[in-house]
Design an enzyme around this catalytic site. Structure first.
Site, PDB file in Angstrom:
ATOM      1  N   GLY A 215     -61.241  40.166 -29.841  1.00 21.81           N
ATOM      2  CA  GLY A 215     -62.032  41.013 -30.731  1.00 21.81           C
ATOM      3  C   GLY A 215     -61.958  40.576 -32.183  1.00 21.81           C
ATOM      4  O   GLY A 215     -62.963  40.610 -32.907  1.00 21.81           O
ATOM      5  N   THR A 216     -60.777  40.151 -32.620  1.00 23.24           N
ATOM      6  CA  THR A 216     -60.617  39.771 -34.022  1.00 23.24           C
ATOM      7  C   THR A 216     -61.503  38.571 -34.348  1.00 23.24           C
ATOM      8  O   THR A 216     -62.234  38.576 -35.350  1.00 23.24           O
ATOM      9  CB  THR A 216     -59.137  39.444 -34.316  1.00 23.24           C
ATOM     10  OG1 THR A 216     -58.367  40.623 -34.020  1.00 23.24           O
ATOM     11  CG2 THR A 216     -58.917  39.047 -35.758  1.00 23.24           C
TER      12      THR A 216
ATOM     13  N   GLN B  38     -63.347  48.908 -28.465  1.00 23.75           N
ATOM     14  CA  GLN B  38     -62.790  50.082 -27.773  1.00 23.75           C
ATOM     15  C   GLN B  38     -63.778  50.692 -26.778  1.00 23.75           C
ATOM     16  O   GLN B  38     -63.380  51.407 -25.862  1.00 23.75           O
ATOM     17  CB  GLN B  38     -62.365  51.152 -28.787  1.00 23.75           C
ATOM     18  CG  GLN B  38     -61.174  50.756 -29.638  1.00 23.75           C
ATOM     19  CD  GLN B  38     -59.861  50.704 -28.853  1.00 23.75           C
ATOM     20  OE1 GLN B  38     -59.699  51.320 -27.806  1.00 23.75           O
ATOM     21  NE2 GLN B  38     -58.908  49.946 -29.360  1.00 23.75           N
TER      22      GLN B  38
ATOM     23  N   SER C 256     -63.474  42.618 -26.344  1.00 27.73           N
ATOM     24  CA  SER C 256     -62.162  42.007 -26.110  1.00 27.73           C
ATOM     25  C   SER C 256     -61.658  42.411 -24.730  1.00 27.73           C
ATOM     26  O   SER C 256     -61.570  43.604 -24.420  1.00 27.73           O
ATOM     27  CB  SER C 256     -61.200  42.503 -27.191  1.00 27.73           C
ATOM     28  OG  SER C 256     -59.909  42.019 -26.942  1.00 27.73           O
TER      29      SER C 256
ATOM     30  N   HIS D  82     -58.780  42.468 -23.175  1.00 30.51           N
ATOM     31  CA  HIS D  82     -57.540  43.210 -22.881  1.00 30.51           C
ATOM     32  C   HIS D  82     -57.659  44.713 -23.111  1.00 30.51           C
ATOM     33  O   HIS D  82     -56.723  45.463 -22.859  1.00 30.51           O
ATOM     34  CB  HIS D  82     -56.338  42.610 -23.628  1.00 30.51           C
ATOM     35  CG  HIS D  82     -56.263  42.897 -25.099  1.00 30.51           C
ATOM     36  ND1 HIS D  82     -55.328  43.753 -25.640  1.00 30.51           N
ATOM     37  CD2 HIS D  82     -56.989  42.436 -26.148  1.00 30.51           C
ATOM     38  CE1 HIS D  82     -55.465  43.795 -26.967  1.00 30.51           C
ATOM     39  NE2 HIS D  82     -56.478  43.006 -27.290  1.00 30.51           N
TER      40      HIS D  82
ATOM     41  N   THR E  82     -61.477  23.769 -26.127  1.00 34.02           N
ATOM     42  CA  THR E  82     -61.588  23.825 -24.668  1.00 34.02           C
ATOM     43  C   THR E  82     -61.600  25.285 -24.217  1.00 34.02           C
ATOM     44  O   THR E  82     -60.766  26.083 -24.649  1.00 34.02           O
ATOM     45  CB  THR E  82     -60.410  23.061 -24.023  1.00 34.02           C
ATOM     46  OG1 THR E  82     -60.458  21.727 -24.505  1.00 34.02           O
ATOM     47  CG2 THR E  82     -60.489  23.078 -22.512  1.00 34.02           C
TER      48      THR E  82
ATOM     49  N   CYS F  51     -47.472  51.610 -39.719  1.00 33.38           N
ATOM     50  CA  CYS F  51     -46.253  52.091 -40.351  1.00 33.38           C
ATOM     51  C   CYS F  51     -45.247  50.963 -40.442  1.00 33.38           C
ATOM     52  O   CYS F  51     -45.282  50.011 -39.682  1.00 33.38           O
ATOM     53  CB  CYS F  51     -45.658  53.239 -39.564  1.00 33.38           C
ATOM     54  SG  CYS F  51     -45.292  52.779 -37.882  1.00 33.38           S
TER      55      CYS F  51
HETATM   56  C1  LIG Z   1     -61.682  48.484 -32.802  1.00 33.18           C
HETATM   57  C2  LIG Z   1     -60.935  47.206 -32.648  1.00 33.18           C
HETATM   58  N1  LIG Z   1     -61.467  46.071 -33.131  1.00 33.18           N
HETATM   59  C3  LIG Z   1     -60.850  44.887 -32.995  1.00 33.18           C
HETATM   60  C4  LIG Z   1     -59.628  44.784 -32.372  1.00 33.18           C
HETATM   61  C5  LIG Z   1     -58.972  43.444 -32.254  1.00 33.18           C
HETATM   62  O1  LIG Z   1     -59.118  42.936 -30.942  1.00 33.18           O
HETATM   63  P1  LIG Z   1     -58.152  41.775 -30.405  1.00 33.18           P
HETATM   64  O2  LIG Z   1     -56.838  42.406 -30.155  1.00 33.18           O
HETATM   65  O3  LIG Z   1     -58.796  41.302 -29.132  1.00 33.18           O
HETATM   66  O4  LIG Z   1     -58.130  40.723 -31.446  1.00 33.18           O
HETATM   67  C6  LIG Z   1     -59.042  45.957 -31.848  1.00 33.18           C
HETATM   68  C7  LIG Z   1     -57.747  45.926 -31.162  1.00 33.18           C
HETATM   69  O5  LIG Z   1     -56.720  45.687 -31.642  1.00 33.18           O
HETATM   70  C8  LIG Z   1     -59.700  47.193 -31.994  1.00 33.18           C
HETATM   71  O6  LIG Z   1     -59.176  48.324 -31.540  1.00 33.18           O
END
Ligand SMILES: Cc1ncc(COP(=O)(O)O)c(C=O)c1O
Length: 402
Positions: A71-72, A179, A199, A201, A237, A325
């Site tokens: 996701g990042t 999410q 993402s 996971h 790759t 935190c």
């Molecule tokens: C809303 C949201 N965006 C992006 C991410 C980042 O995803 P990833 O962990 O696959 O990099 C997360 C999770 O940590 C998330 O909850």
């Protein structure tokens, strides 16, 4: 003691079906998909089948799906690519203060490069109202990025309505659907989305693999350059087992979406009902339009939400505070603070995120332990001169909310 895992917004278990689909790509079909021999061809075939599966699950075309490391990366890529391609037309981007850091940080970078970023304040449920979006979008706006569902409070938004507002000004619309994917119905064509991040996971697929949907005819600008994989747009790759796992997990989640949603909503609503019976408990986020397995609360006077997380951990329950935190600072969640909760309350948060592998017995046990620990922590906190983290485990520096 059997542990109860209820931190599925942070990460999920790989489903047995996704795992079974992945395994042969570690041991048998491990060739590089770019290789021209037969083994390479098999890996390539699996990659393209996975792309078709993902596309079918999202109402997209296979050529619109690009695989990433999660996701990042998808969020960074969407933002930098839209900025690159749109900068001739304008340099204004709209987003919201309650977005994930994987959105906010790239936007900070763009701001340093001279882009103008408008961060909208969410309403009390953590959502941007269509009215405030309408006011913010201008003729020189090139991109609007708004999450489909919030990771801290679970509220989801009407993405279709956002798209209509954004497209009226000819800007692109990106959504961080990390999410929401696999938990809410998402058809990119019907909703009108231009770019979407997901993402694996977060929906019972493996970690370290994600995807970016990019509506054609636009091709994303490469963020990672090299050997020219993913049609030259994302080099490196390909993570074949990961991509296969992502596709299988998504297919499974979408096939069972209605059934899972019904089951999880039942668990979640019972959990919310039981926890709200604990004195001082307050629900955060939208009571109705929230992710099926997501329940989030604040409790005044805990010292910090991490204290409750640690006590529940000692009871065999894995949940999170939903707040960034660290042992050294009493920082509340930027999402809760953006929702205008006072900083003290915002740092006393608890997030319980359920999956289809949880049970009603587990939900009742979690609620019982919350009811036991909240008054104890509040009493302990009010006795202390320097209320902070005082449970058995040390709270170490933690990254922002996953
Ligand atoms: C809303 C949201 N965006 C992006 C991410 C980042 O995803 P990833 O962990 O696959 O990099 C997360 C999770 O940590 C998330 O909850």
């Amino acid at each position: 003691m059997k542990r109860i895992y209820a931190d599925n917004s942070a990460s999920t278990m790989v489903s047995p079906r996704a795992l079974a689909a992945m395994l042969p790509f570690f041991s048998d079909h491990y060739a590089n998909p770019s290789a021209i021999h037969e083994c390479g061809g098999q890996a390539k075939k699996a990659l393209e089948l996975a792309r078709r599966q993902v596309a079918a699950s999202l109402g997209a075309m296979p050529s619109e799906i690009f695989f990433t490391s999660g996701g990042t990366e998808s969020n960074n890529w969407a933002i930098f690519s839209a900025a690159e391609s749109g900068s001739v037309r304008g340099r204004h981007i709209v987003s919201a203060a309650a977005e994930h850091k994987a959105i906010l940080k790239p936007l900070e970078r763009l701001s340093e490069r001279g882009f103008e970023i408008t961060l909208l304040t969410p309403d009390r449920f953590g959502r941007v109202t269509p009215e405030s979006l309408k006011k913010a979008v201008r003729d020189d706006t090139i991109l609007v990025t708004m999450m489909t569902a919030n990771n801290v409070v679970g509220s989801f938004s009407d993405v279709q309505e956002y798209c209509q507002i954004v497209h009226a000004k000819k800007a692109l619309f990106h959504t961080d659907a990390v999410q929401a994917t696999g938990h809410l119905p998402l058809n990119v064509r019907r909703l009108g989305i231009d770019l979407m991040s997901l993402s694996a996971h977060k929906f019972h697929g493996p970690k370290g693999v994600g995807a970016l949907f990019v509506k054609i005819p636009k091709l994303p600008f490469p963020l990672i350059d090299g050997g020219g994989q993913e049609r030259g747009a994302r080099s490196g790759t390909e993570n074949v087992p990961g991509v296969v796992g992502l596709a299988e997990a998504l297919t499974e989640a979408v096939e069972d979406l209605k059934k899972n949603r019904l089951f999880l909503t039942g668990l979640r609503d019972r959990l919310i009902q039981l926890v709200l019976a604990v004195p001082t408990a307050e629900l955060t986020g939208d009571p109705a339009n929230r992710l099926p397995g997501h329940a989030s609360f604040v409790f005044a006077g805990l010292g910090h939400g991490a204290n409750l997380v640690n006590c529940l951990n000692d009871e065999g329950i894995s949940v999170s505070s939903g707040a960034a935190c660290s042992a050294a600072s009493k920082e509340g969640s930027h999402v809760l603070e953006a929702m205008n909760l006072n900083p003290d309350l915002a740092s006393n948060a608890l997030r319980i995120s359920l999956s289809r592998y949880n049970t009603m017995e587990e939900v009742e046990y979690i609620a019982e332990k919350i009811g036991f620990w909240v008054p104890k922590l509040q009493a302990e906190n009010s006795r202390r001169e320097n209320p902070r983290f005082f449970s058995r485990q040390n709270v170490s520096s933690a990254p922002s909310e996953p």
